[in-house]
Motif scaffolding. Sequence first.
Motif, PDB file in Angstrom:
ATOM      1  N   SER A   7      57.931  30.991  25.569  1.00 24.13           N
ATOM      2  CA  SER A   7      58.212  32.259  26.240  1.00 24.13           C
ATOM      3  C   SER A   7      57.060  32.676  27.139  1.00 24.13           C
ATOM      4  CB  SER A   7      58.452  33.353  25.201  1.00 24.13           C
ATOM      5  OG  SER A   7      59.584  33.028  24.416  1.00 24.13           O
ATOM      6  N   TYR A   8      57.372  33.568  28.056  1.00 22.95           N
ATOM      7  CA  TYR A   8      56.389  34.206  28.928  1.00 22.95           C
ATOM      8  C   TYR A   8      55.554  33.220  29.745  1.00 22.95           C
ATOM      9  CZ  TYR A   8      57.758  37.827  25.674  1.00 22.95           C
ATOM     10  OH  TYR A   8      58.495  38.668  24.892  1.00 22.95           O
ATOM     11  N   LEU A  33      64.444  27.239  19.758  1.00 22.73           N
ATOM     12  CA  LEU A  33      63.698  27.291  21.005  1.00 22.73           C
ATOM     13  C   LEU A  33      63.700  28.705  21.580  1.00 22.73           C
ATOM     14  CD1 LEU A  33      62.185  25.768  23.256  1.00 22.73           C
ATOM     15  CD2 LEU A  33      64.407  25.143  24.219  1.00 22.73           C
ATOM     16  N   GLN A  34      62.521  29.231  21.828  1.00 21.79           N
ATOM     17  CA  GLN A  34      62.348  30.558  22.418  1.00 21.79           C
ATOM     18  C   GLN A  34      61.935  30.382  23.880  1.00 21.79           C
ATOM     19  OE1 GLN A  34      62.751  33.467  20.627  1.00 21.79           O
ATOM     20  NE2 GLN A  34      63.140  32.403  18.720  1.00 21.79           N
ATOM     21  N   LEU A  35      62.739  30.908  24.796  1.00 20.44           N
ATOM     22  CA  LEU A  35      62.445  30.820  26.229  1.00 20.44           C
ATOM     23  C   LEU A  35      62.551  32.213  26.863  1.00 20.44           C
ATOM     24  CD1 LEU A  35      64.489  27.597  27.118  1.00 20.44           C
ATOM     25  CD2 LEU A  35      62.012  27.782  26.874  1.00 20.44           C
ATOM     26  N   ASP A  42      68.611  28.164  36.030  1.00 21.36           N
ATOM     27  CA  ASP A  42      69.587  27.088  35.790  1.00 21.36           C
ATOM     28  C   ASP A  42      68.993  26.028  34.877  1.00 21.36           C
ATOM     29  OD1 ASP A  42      71.641  25.307  35.824  1.00 21.36           O
ATOM     30  OD2 ASP A  42      71.696  25.065  37.988  1.00 21.36           O
ATOM     31  N   LEU A  43      69.581  25.893  33.700  1.00 26.30           N
ATOM     32  CA  LEU A  43      69.135  24.889  32.735  1.00 26.30           C
ATOM     33  C   LEU A  43      70.228  23.857  32.483  1.00 26.30           C
ATOM     34  CD1 LEU A  43      67.421  27.297  30.190  1.00 26.30           C
ATOM     35  CD2 LEU A  43      66.300  25.793  31.835  1.00 26.30           C
ATOM     36  N   SER A  44      71.208  23.800  33.384  1.00 27.54           N
ATOM     37  CA  SER A  44      72.367  22.932  33.143  1.00 27.54           C
ATOM     38  C   SER A  44      72.009  21.446  33.113  1.00 27.54           C
ATOM     39  CB  SER A  44      73.463  23.194  34.184  1.00 27.54           C
ATOM     40  OG  SER A  44      72.955  22.981  35.482  1.00 27.54           O
ATOM     41  N   ASN A  55      66.914  31.247  22.341  1.00 24.91           N
ATOM     42  CA  ASN A  55      66.697  32.607  22.816  1.00 24.91           C
ATOM     43  C   ASN A  55      66.325  32.556  24.300  1.00 24.91           C
ATOM     44  OD1 ASN A  55      65.986  35.242  23.343  1.00 24.91           O
ATOM     45  ND2 ASN A  55      64.738  35.485  21.510  1.00 24.91           N
ATOM     46  N   LEU A  56      67.245  33.022  25.140  1.00 24.15           N
ATOM     47  CA  LEU A  56      67.040  33.072  26.587  1.00 24.15           C
ATOM     48  C   LEU A  56      67.001  34.528  27.071  1.00 24.15           C
ATOM     49  CD1 LEU A  56      69.333  30.098  27.535  1.00 24.15           C
ATOM     50  CD2 LEU A  56      66.917  30.280  28.101  1.00 24.15           C
TER      51      LEU A  56
END
Length: 152
Positions: A7-8, A33-35, A42-44, A55-56
């Motif tokens: 994150s961050y 996964l924490q993001l 776009d994470l496709s 966590n998005l």
Amino acid sequence: PQVLNLSYQDLGDPYQLENFIRILRRLIRVECLQLVDNALRDLSSVRLPRCKILNLHQNNLTSICQLPKVPEIQHLCLSENSISSLGELSLLRSTPLRSLTLKRNPCQFLEDYRSRVFSCLPKLQVLDGIPKLLEDSVPASSPAASRFCTIL
């Protein structure tokens, strides 16, 4: 379990973002996964085959289509993004998703928001931190819906 918090990250620069995506593509064992707050759009192109918790929160996603491939996802947080349509939720139907957070997205203000999400995702048990309620199964257009009063 394999837990990772990324994150961050200040991903304003395209080069940083490209390398970050490259790192995400290698996370084939991560389960949690924490993001949070990464300005992700776009994470496709990313596949997270074992990820159960993602966590998005607070990114720049505008569509469910931009999510990574998460076939084992159980808990997904997409709060504070820019998702305006519920149409792509069916892409998550084949997953074991039990908990979804969409609060503070434009789609939260759509008519029949909760019943539409639950009808798209029949296995879902919790939406925005609130367990599935009896009236979430009733389409709002039916006369039975008017008999319920939900106080949150």
